[in-house]
Design a protein around this motif. Structure first.
Motif, PDB file in Angstrom:
ATOM      1  N   THR A 230       0.752  -1.125   0.112  1.00 16.06           N
ATOM      2  CA  THR A 230      -0.121  -0.031   0.243  1.00 16.06           C
ATOM      3  C   THR A 230       0.804   1.207  -0.047  1.00 16.06           C
ATOM      4  OG1 THR A 230      -0.044   0.321   2.382  1.00 16.06           O
ATOM      5  CG2 THR A 230      -1.690  -1.079   1.514  1.00 16.06           C
ATOM      6  N   VAL A 231       0.282   2.344  -0.196  1.00 17.66           N
ATOM      7  CA  VAL A 231       1.131   3.678  -0.171  1.00 17.66           C
ATOM      8  C   VAL A 231       1.828   3.633   1.219  1.00 17.66           C
ATOM      9  CG1 VAL A 231       1.028   6.333  -0.298  1.00 17.66           C
ATOM     10  CG2 VAL A 231       0.028   4.881  -1.940  1.00 17.66           C
TER      11      VAL A 231
ATOM     12  N   ALA B 248      -3.230   1.587  -7.240  1.00 16.28           N
ATOM     13  CA  ALA B 248      -3.368   3.074  -6.714  1.00 16.28           C
ATOM     14  C   ALA B 248      -3.914   3.856  -7.998  1.00 16.28           C
ATOM     15  CB  ALA B 248      -2.315   3.622  -6.461  1.00 16.28           C
ATOM     16  N   TYR B 249      -4.367   4.900  -7.820  1.00 13.88           N
ATOM     17  CA  TYR B 249      -4.928   5.845  -8.622  1.00 13.88           C
ATOM     18  C   TYR B 249      -4.024   7.018  -9.125  1.00 13.88           C
ATOM     19  CZ  TYR B 249      -9.414   3.721  -7.058  1.00 13.88           C
ATOM     20  OH  TYR B 249     -10.642   3.041  -6.968  1.00 13.88           O
TER      21      TYR B 249
ATOM     22  N   LEU C 279       7.437  13.524 -16.547  1.00 11.16           N
ATOM     23  CA  LEU C 279       6.210  13.841 -15.802  1.00 11.16           C
ATOM     24  C   LEU C 279       6.430  13.544 -14.369  1.00 11.16           C
ATOM     25  CD1 LEU C 279       3.636  12.323 -18.227  1.00 11.16           C
ATOM     26  CD2 LEU C 279       3.948  14.815 -17.752  1.00 11.16           C
ATOM     27  N   GLN C 280       5.778  14.292 -13.390  1.00 12.87           N
ATOM     28  CA  GLN C 280       5.551  14.153 -11.925  1.00 12.87           C
ATOM     29  C   GLN C 280       4.197  13.865 -11.814  1.00 12.87           C
ATOM     30  OE1 GLN C 280       8.473  14.447  -9.658  1.00 12.87           O
ATOM     31  NE2 GLN C 280       9.271  14.268 -11.546  1.00 12.87           N
ATOM     32  N   VAL C 281       4.058  12.763 -11.154  1.00 14.00           N
ATOM     33  CA  VAL C 281       2.627  12.104 -10.828  1.00 14.00           C
ATOM     34  C   VAL C 281       2.376  11.939  -9.255  1.00 14.00           C
ATOM     35  CG1 VAL C 281       2.046  11.340 -13.046  1.00 14.00           C
ATOM     36  CG2 VAL C 281       2.966   9.591 -11.445  1.00 14.00           C
ATOM     37  N   ASP C 282       1.089  11.927  -8.854  1.00 13.60           N
ATOM     38  CA  ASP C 282       0.880  11.409  -7.520  1.00 13.60           C
ATOM     39  C   ASP C 282       0.116  10.126  -7.561  1.00 13.60           C
ATOM     40  OD1 ASP C 282       2.022  13.848  -6.526  1.00 13.60           O
ATOM     41  OD2 ASP C 282      -0.033  14.709  -6.178  1.00 13.60           O
ATOM     42  N   LEU C 283       0.416   9.333  -6.745  1.00 10.69           N
ATOM     43  CA  LEU C 283      -0.401   7.892  -6.424  1.00 10.69           C
ATOM     44  C   LEU C 283      -0.960   7.863  -5.447  1.00 10.69           C
ATOM     45  CD1 LEU C 283       2.736   5.629  -7.604  1.00 10.69           C
ATOM     46  CD2 LEU C 283       1.101   6.621  -9.131  1.00 10.69           C
TER      47      LEU C 283
ATOM     48  N   LEU D  27       1.342   8.954  -2.574  1.00  7.79           N
ATOM     49  CA  LEU D  27       2.645   9.162  -2.721  1.00  7.79           C
ATOM     50  C   LEU D  27       2.968  10.282  -3.885  1.00  7.79           C
ATOM     51  CD1 LEU D  27       5.099   7.586  -1.390  1.00  7.79           C
ATOM     52  CD2 LEU D  27       4.775   6.039  -3.646  1.00  7.79           C
ATOM     53  N   GLN D  28       3.581  11.295  -3.238  1.00  9.04           N
ATOM     54  CA  GLN D  28       3.700  12.537  -4.303  1.00  9.04           C
ATOM     55  C   GLN D  28       4.913  12.771  -5.047  1.00  9.04           C
ATOM     56  OE1 GLN D  28       3.187  15.738  -1.309  1.00  9.04           O
ATOM     57  NE2 GLN D  28       1.189  15.909  -1.986  1.00  9.04           N
TER      58      GLN D  28
END
Length: 480
Positions: A302-303, A326-327, A379-383, A390-391
């Protein structure tokens, strides 16, 4: 209070000669080979064993020592010390060396002699660390060749096959140290192989192969992206499989870690600056995507569990591979293009500025080899899952193209409306994500998380991964 014992009884290596009675010498071990066995000509059917090492007691003087004897004695003696230890050798036989024959396979030394060590007549013992003078320890950081006598990696690559089989010196930084791989030869001898990746201001990756246990253990002590090495008498060969030049550590090779010379200090400064740009991390990500078999990654997190794992990472060599369901809760593909796409120089991998010029001045001063611009997603993505977010995770290169189903060149032609539409086809979709996580000074909070694969998750598979299915399904609303 210093605890250096009296050294008045030691004979300096410079003063050694065959007529000395029971000499005692002291020196820092700067090189060492593995134990080998040979048929004993005097006792048919039995073997004699040997290994060699090189000791140094001053900037100008070092000498090779050879230990011979029965298997148990030689193996025990070899295991009692390593490169970097200080040893005292009592009553070695001082013998004039056959320079042409012996230096073909052993380190080149300024001494006219060599030391022979036998179980019956000689004693070798390690000097306690508190008894070793700093001036002696400093010899570990002094190359055995002139500081300017080396090839840059660019020189090696440029000269190509003309250097095939040559023994040369190099100065380079350690990019990575691979895991030792065991193998068995056709005649059932066991061995190990370790690949070290080097780099300098001119070449981003160059392979150096270690075949013996001693050089592998030495390589494992180096800190990637920090350690600089001066390798004296490294063999260079053209590797047909790689279609490139590679270096090989041989019995002649002596490697000096973090040499105290101006050329190495300049390279160290470059390494620090290069690491801060994040280029090394990006290239490490690319290598991971190319070399890691996703099927071998089986641990599901999990995160929150990943955050705990991150807090337990000990150093830059510690890496966590895992799967998270995750999303993508942040995916700013409609942001400023400079934050999405990155242009780098094909030669040195530094950023290209607005005037289409490499930002690394040394690269522009190099030979006029053709160079181009490498354009890629960055790219920078958040999960986000039911345990948290998780940033600033990295989604780049081919993986980003696969996730977006869009090549970089095509993406650059999209309108803002098309980019926004693309964003909402992916945002808040539950995905199965393979990732790599390691410490990095250029990452958010000193951590770098890179997506190795990201695909829409199978709903049944995702739910089975968590016992609290309902919480997993609906708590996203409160965490995003």
């Amino acid at each position: 209070m210093a605890c250096f014992s009296s050294e008045k009884n030691f004979v300096a290596l410079l003063d050694l000669h065959p007529n000395l009675a029971r000499p005692i010498v002291l020196g820092i071990v700067i090189g060492k080979t593995d134990v080998r066995g040979f048929p004993d000509r005097k006792n048919v059917g039995s073997e004699r064993y040997t290994f060699s090492f090189t000791i140094r007691d001053s900037p100008a003087y070092f000498i090779n020592a050879f230990a011979w004897g029965k298997e148990e004695y030689i193996k025990s003696l070899s295991e009692s010390f390593r490169v970097g230890d200080c040893v005292v050798i009592e009553n070695p036989l001082v013998q004039t060396k056959d320079t042409e024959r012996e230096e073909k396979f052993n380190p080149t030394t300024p001494s006219y002699y060599k030391l022979l060590i036998s179980e019956v007549h000689s004693v070798v013992r390690i000097r306690a660390s508190c008894e070793v003078k700093p001036s002696l320890l400093s010899l570990l950081h002094l190359p055995t060749k002139e500081s300017h006598d080396y090839y840059s990696l660019h020189d090696i690559v440029e000269n190509g096959q003309s250097l095939d089989g040559k023994v040369i010196n190099i100065l380079a930084a350690v990019r990575s140290v691979g895991e030792p791989k065991c193998f068995t030869t056709l005649d059932r001898r066991k061995g190990q192989r370790c690949e070290v990746k080097l780099f300098d201001e001119t070449v981003s990756s160059f392979a150096m192969i270690c075949w013996d246990n001693e050089s592998i253990q030495l390589a494992e002590s180096w800190v990637p992206r920090e350690t600089v090495i001066f390798a004296s008498d490294l063999r260079i060969n053209y590797d047909n499989f790689r279609n490139s030049m590679v270096g090989t550590v041989i019995s002649k090779t002596i490697i000096t870690a973090n040499p105290d010379i101006q050329e190495a200090n300049i390279l160290s400064c470059y390494v620090r600056e290069y690491a801060e740009t994040g280029v090394l991390d990006e290239e490490s990500d690319e290598q991971a995507r190319d070399s890691v078999n996703l099927q071998s990654i089986v641990d599901v997190y999990t995160v929150q569990q990943l955050k705990v794992k991150a807090s337990q990472l000990e150093d830059k060599t510690s890496t966590v591979y895992g799967i998270v369901y995750a999303y993508l809760s942040t995916l700013n593909v409609d942001a400023d293009i400079g934050k999405i796409v990155r242009n780098r120089c094909s030669r040195c991998r530094h950023l290209i500025n607005e005037s289409n010029t490499c930002t690394y001045s040394f690269c522009n001063d190099m030979s006029s080899d053709a160079k181009s611009v490498i354009t890629s997603f960055n790219l920078q993505v958040d999960l986000t899952d039911h345990t948290g977010t998780l940033q600033s995770c990295n989604l780049s290169g081919n993986v980003a193209e696969e996730v977006l189903s869009c090549k970089v060149n095509k993406f650059l032609t999209l309108t803002e409306e098309q980019k926004t539409a693309l964003k909402w086809t992916l945002l808040l979709e539950r995905c199965k994500i393979y990732l790599k996580m390691f410490l990095s000074p250029s990452g958010r909070n000193g951590l770098r998380v890179t997506l190795l694969s990201c695909k829409i998750a199978d709903p049944v598979e995702a739910i089975r991964a968590f016992p609290d299915k309902e919480n997993f399904e609906y708590s996203l609303i409160f965490n995003s």
